[in-house]
Design an enzyme around this catalytic site. Structure first.
Site, PDB file in Angstrom:
ATOM      1  N   LYS A  12       1.717  -1.200  -2.169  1.00  0.00           N
ATOM      2  CA  LYS A  12       2.052   0.176  -2.546  1.00  0.00           C
ATOM      3  C   LYS A  12       2.201   0.249  -4.058  1.00  0.00           C
ATOM      4  CE  LYS A  12       6.296   1.386  -2.414  1.00  0.00           C
ATOM      5  NZ  LYS A  12       6.499   1.677  -3.871  1.00  0.00           N
ATOM      6  N   GLY A 103       6.157  -2.905  -3.086  1.00  0.00           N
ATOM      7  CA  GLY A 103       6.563  -2.530  -1.735  1.00  0.00           C
ATOM      8  C   GLY A 103       6.042  -3.472  -0.668  1.00  0.00           C
ATOM      9  N   SER A 106       8.245  -3.699   2.435  1.00  0.00           N
ATOM     10  CA  SER A 106       8.226  -2.402   3.123  1.00  0.00           C
ATOM     11  C   SER A 106       6.905  -2.193   3.858  1.00  0.00           C
ATOM     12  CB  SER A 106       8.445  -1.275   2.119  1.00  0.00           C
ATOM     13  OG  SER A 106       9.719  -1.368   1.522  1.00  0.00           O
ATOM     14  N   SER A 107       5.802  -2.576   3.211  1.00  0.00           N
ATOM     15  CA  SER A 107       4.500  -2.442   3.857  1.00  0.00           C
ATOM     16  C   SER A 107       4.382  -3.382   5.054  1.00  0.00           C
ATOM     17  CB  SER A 107       3.394  -2.712   2.835  1.00  0.00           C
ATOM     18  OG  SER A 107       2.133  -2.320   3.330  1.00  0.00           O
ATOM     19  N   ASP A 139      11.312   2.652   1.192  1.00  0.00           N
ATOM     20  CA  ASP A 139       9.870   2.705   0.987  1.00  0.00           C
ATOM     21  C   ASP A 139       9.066   2.524   2.267  1.00  0.00           C
ATOM     22  OD1 ASP A 139       9.898   3.191  -1.718  1.00  0.00           O
ATOM     23  OD2 ASP A 139       9.661   1.093  -2.318  1.00  0.00           O
TER      24      ASP A 139
END
Length: 293
Positions: A12, A103, A106-107, A139
């Site tokens: 991200k 990120g 988060s991804s 995120d």
């Protein structure tokens, strides 16, 4: 046993990041134009059996396999909201730098939610899936459907997907982990903040030049406090900006990864090779920014 399922977890990138205000709960109101790279981590899921996670890859040691890994946290959050879900074994191939402003964790978590949803026949826009994403991390919601969007609030308010022009780019991380909490602690909110992004205008972007003009008017408010913690970020930007074809360079997220937008994919490839040769300790990868892989 069902065949393993596979999902990519793209990096991200925050093309802009405006910090609007501190909230009473300690979080910050943000606005960010978010895109995704065609580079990232890779997550495999074997449905059935106990929930587990194994991690391999070039940055596996930094990512960790423990209960605090966001893949497991997201899976448990969804299971709490949808009793009876089939869970199973995850294997994460970790390629992205950790604590890098991309990120990655988060991804990874969002990819886990997509895979569990696929295995259990949940719709991609299931409300409980997005609630599990929200409680996992700020995120994570924007990463569930990794397409360009404007993200607001603490990350839970998402615009419709945006269609942006092609963005050949280079991502560069100098090998320094930057703690987001420390970057926010050093942030001084501006008395004259940048104007809000116009979602309607962004949805009608006619050209790459128009997007670049918008980026020039928008900040990453976390860049200055991140550089104060890790001055090497300024060195990365100084190395990116003079490279042939570089049209714009900035830090992503809370750092330390920076991105350069290039006139062509050939320029981006040449720039990444140049940086790897000159700074072999840096992670430098050419990519395209837009929707995730």
């Amino acid at each position: 046993m069902p065949a393993p399922l596979v999902a990519n977890a793209p990096a991200k990138v925050n093309l802009t990041l405006r910090v609007i205000a501190r909230r009473a709960d300690g979080y910050h109101e943000l606005e960010s134009l978010v895109v995704f790279a065609d580079r990232g981590d890779r997550l495999t899921f074997a449905p059935g059996g106990a929930l587990s996670l194994a991690v391999s890859g070039v940055t596996a040691a930094q990512a960790g396999e423990g209960a605090d890994n966001l893949v497991l946290k997201a899976a448990r959050a969804l299971a709490e909201r949808r009793p009876g879900l089939t869970l199973g074994a995850f294997h994460l191939e970790k390629n992205l730098p950790v604590a890098a402003g991309l990120g990655g964790g988060s991804s990874d978590a969002a990819a886990a939610l997509r895979l569990i949803a696929q295995a259990n026949g949940l719709p991609h826009d299931d409300a409980q899936l997005y609630e599990a994403a929200r409680v996992t991390g700020a995120d994570v919601p924007v990463c569930v459907d990794p397409r360009p969007r404007i993200m607001r609030g603490v990350g839970e308010k998402l615009s419709a997907p945006l269609s942006l022009p092609p963005l050949p780019a280079v991502l560069v991380n100098p090998g320094v982990a930057v703690a987001t909490k420390l970057v926010f602690a050093g942030l001084k909110l501006s008395d004259k903040p940048a104007a809000a992004l116009d979602v309607a205008a962004m949805a009608k972007l006619a050209s790459r030049d128009e997007l670049l003009r918008i980026l020039q008017t928008q900040p990453n408010d976390l860049e200055a406090p991140a550089i104060a913690i890790a001055p090497v970020i300024a060195d990365v930007l100084s190395a990116l900006r003079p490279l042939a074809g570089c049209e714009f360079a900035r830090m992503s997220g809370s750092g330390a990864t920076c991105f350069g937008l290039f006139a062509s994919a050939a320029d981006a490839d040449a720039a990444a090779k140049n940086l790897r040769a000159k700074f072999p300790q840096w992670w430098a990868q050419a990519c395209h920014l837009g929707s995730g892989v």
